[in-house]
Design a protein around this motif. Structure first.
Motif, PDB file in Angstrom:
ATOM      1  N   UNK A  51       0.836  -1.187   0.000  1.00 50.82           N
ATOM      2  CA  UNK A  51       0.000   0.000   0.000  1.00 50.82           C
ATOM      3  C   UNK A  51       0.873   1.240   0.000  1.00 50.82           C
ATOM      4  N   UNK A  52       0.256   2.386   0.222  1.00 51.15           N
ATOM      5  CA  UNK A  52       0.988   3.656   0.206  1.00 51.15           C
ATOM      6  C   UNK A  52       2.132   3.622   1.221  1.00 51.15           C
ATOM      7  N   UNK A  53       3.294   4.084   0.769  1.00 51.40           N
ATOM      8  CA  UNK A  53       4.526   4.167   1.568  1.00 51.40           C
ATOM      9  C   UNK A  53       5.112   2.808   1.924  1.00 51.40           C
ATOM     10  N   UNK A  54       4.627   1.749   1.304  1.00 45.79           N
ATOM     11  CA  UNK A  54       5.160   0.399   1.516  1.00 45.79           C
ATOM     12  C   UNK A  54       5.839  -0.079   0.244  1.00 45.79           C
ATOM     13  N   UNK A  55       7.112  -0.462   0.315  1.00 45.51           N
ATOM     14  CA  UNK A  55       7.805  -1.085  -0.818  1.00 45.51           C
ATOM     15  C   UNK A  55       8.720  -2.174  -0.295  1.00 45.51           C
ATOM     16  N   UNK A  56       8.798  -3.273  -1.032  1.00 45.72           N
ATOM     17  CA  UNK A  56       9.628  -4.408  -0.641  1.00 45.72           C
ATOM     18  C   UNK A  56      10.338  -4.949  -1.882  1.00 45.72           C
ATOM     19  N   UNK A  57      11.514  -5.521  -1.675  1.00 44.04           N
ATOM     20  CA  UNK A  57      12.227  -6.175  -2.771  1.00 44.04           C
ATOM     21  C   UNK A  57      11.719  -7.592  -2.932  1.00 44.04           C
ATOM     22  N   UNK A  58      11.673  -8.053  -4.174  1.00 42.48           N
ATOM     23  CA  UNK A  58      11.226  -9.402  -4.465  1.00 42.48           C
ATOM     24  C   UNK A  58      12.372 -10.381  -4.481  1.00 42.48           C
ATOM     25  N   UNK A  59      12.128 -11.514  -5.124  1.00 38.73           N
ATOM     26  CA  UNK A  59      13.124 -12.585  -5.129  1.00 38.73           C
ATOM     27  C   UNK A  59      14.302 -12.284  -6.045  1.00 38.73           C
ATOM     28  N   UNK A  60      14.045 -11.578  -7.116  1.00 41.38           N
ATOM     29  CA  UNK A  60      15.093 -11.335  -8.100  1.00 41.38           C
ATOM     30  C   UNK A  60      15.845 -10.067  -7.743  1.00 41.38           C
ATOM     31  N   UNK A  61      17.148 -10.215  -7.610  1.00 34.16           N
ATOM     32  CA  UNK A  61      17.964  -9.048  -7.318  1.00 34.16           C
ATOM     33  C   UNK A  61      17.831  -8.033  -8.443  1.00 34.16           C
ATOM     34  N   UNK A  62      17.623  -6.808  -8.105  1.00 33.87           N
ATOM     35  CA  UNK A  62      17.408  -5.798  -9.127  1.00 33.87           C
ATOM     36  C   UNK A  62      18.085  -4.503  -8.724  1.00 33.87           C
ATOM     37  N   UNK A  63      18.588  -3.777  -9.698  1.00 34.15           N
ATOM     38  CA  UNK A  63      19.201  -2.485  -9.439  1.00 34.15           C
ATOM     39  C   UNK A  63      18.192  -1.362  -9.559  1.00 34.15           C
TER      40      UNK A  63
END
Lengths: 114, 112
Positions: A51-63
């Motif tokens: 939701x708003x102000x929520x971010x998470x990294x997934x399984x794949x490493x990404x720049x």
């Protein structure tokens, strides 16, 4: 047809450039996702948001990085594009429907870094 | 070994044929199974959704789950040229979409 939009659809850009891939949905979904898909390969989750102000990294490493300032908007940014970033990027949002969950996907952005 | 394997294809069949698309998986905790259809240059769209073992039918499409064998199938009856697309299986232990694992997809061509 799902109300989730990605722009641009196609992008060819030079190495080292900063780019932002846009994703917007009009369904009011809290959860949004970015996937990377290479031809003939499975989708790989690179970022997601509850939701708003929520971010998470997934399984794949990404720049790449993402932001979620508004419910409907979930842009993905590459600070310095490289040829290894050439791929298709798919944005999705999801909702709970009593009997299960469904994710709606955008049309995708096909990125080529030269 | 990949967590989800899918028949690589491509698969070409004549119009009207019965098509069987299959995925195998290694995680016995998967409970929710989906099939997505992806047309060329488009995003995936949900076709079928099933929970646990059993069959589910929707028009010409039947989804089948065999958890004991860790095997799922999608059957398409009376296939049409408009069914030509890549079919992706997806599965998860929970209903949190960030935990969904996708297969690589099988490209299907239905020839008129």
């Amino acid at each position: 047809e799902a109300d989730i939009y990605q722009t641009p659809r196609y992008l060819v850009i030079g190495t080292g450039k900063k780019i932002t891939l846009e994703c917007s949905q009009t369904m009011g979904h809290d959860k949004m996702y970015w996937y990377q898909q290479d031809p003939g390969m499975e989708l790989h989750l690179i970022h997601y948001s509850y939701g708003v102000n929520s971010t998470e990294k997934g399984d794949l490493s990404s720049e790449s990085t993402v932001s979620r300032i508004r419910t409907e908007h979930f842009p993905l940014t590459l600070e310095s594009a490289r040829p290894s970033h050439t791929s298709q990027y798919l944005c999705a949002s999801s909702e709970w429907r009593g009997s299960g969950t469904e994710a709606f996907f955008g049309q995708g952005t096909r990125l080529t870094v030269v | 070994q990949k967590e989800v394997e899918q028949d690589p294809g491509p698969l070409s069949v004549p119009e009207g044929a019965i098509v069987s698309l299959n995925c195998t998986y290694s995680n016995s905790a998967f409970q929710y199974f989906m099939w997505y259809r992806q047309y060329s240059r488009k995003g995936p769209e949900l076709l079928m959704y099933t929970y646990s073992s059993g069959n589910k039918e929707d028009g010409r499409f039947t989804a089948q789950v065999d958890k004991s064998s860790k095997y799922i199938s999608l059957f398409i009856r009376d296939s049409q040229p408009s069914d030509s697309a890549t079919y992706l299986c997806a599965m998860t232990e929970t209903l949190w979409w960030q935990n969904f694992v996708f297969g690589p997809g099988t490209r299907l061509s239905v020839l008129p």
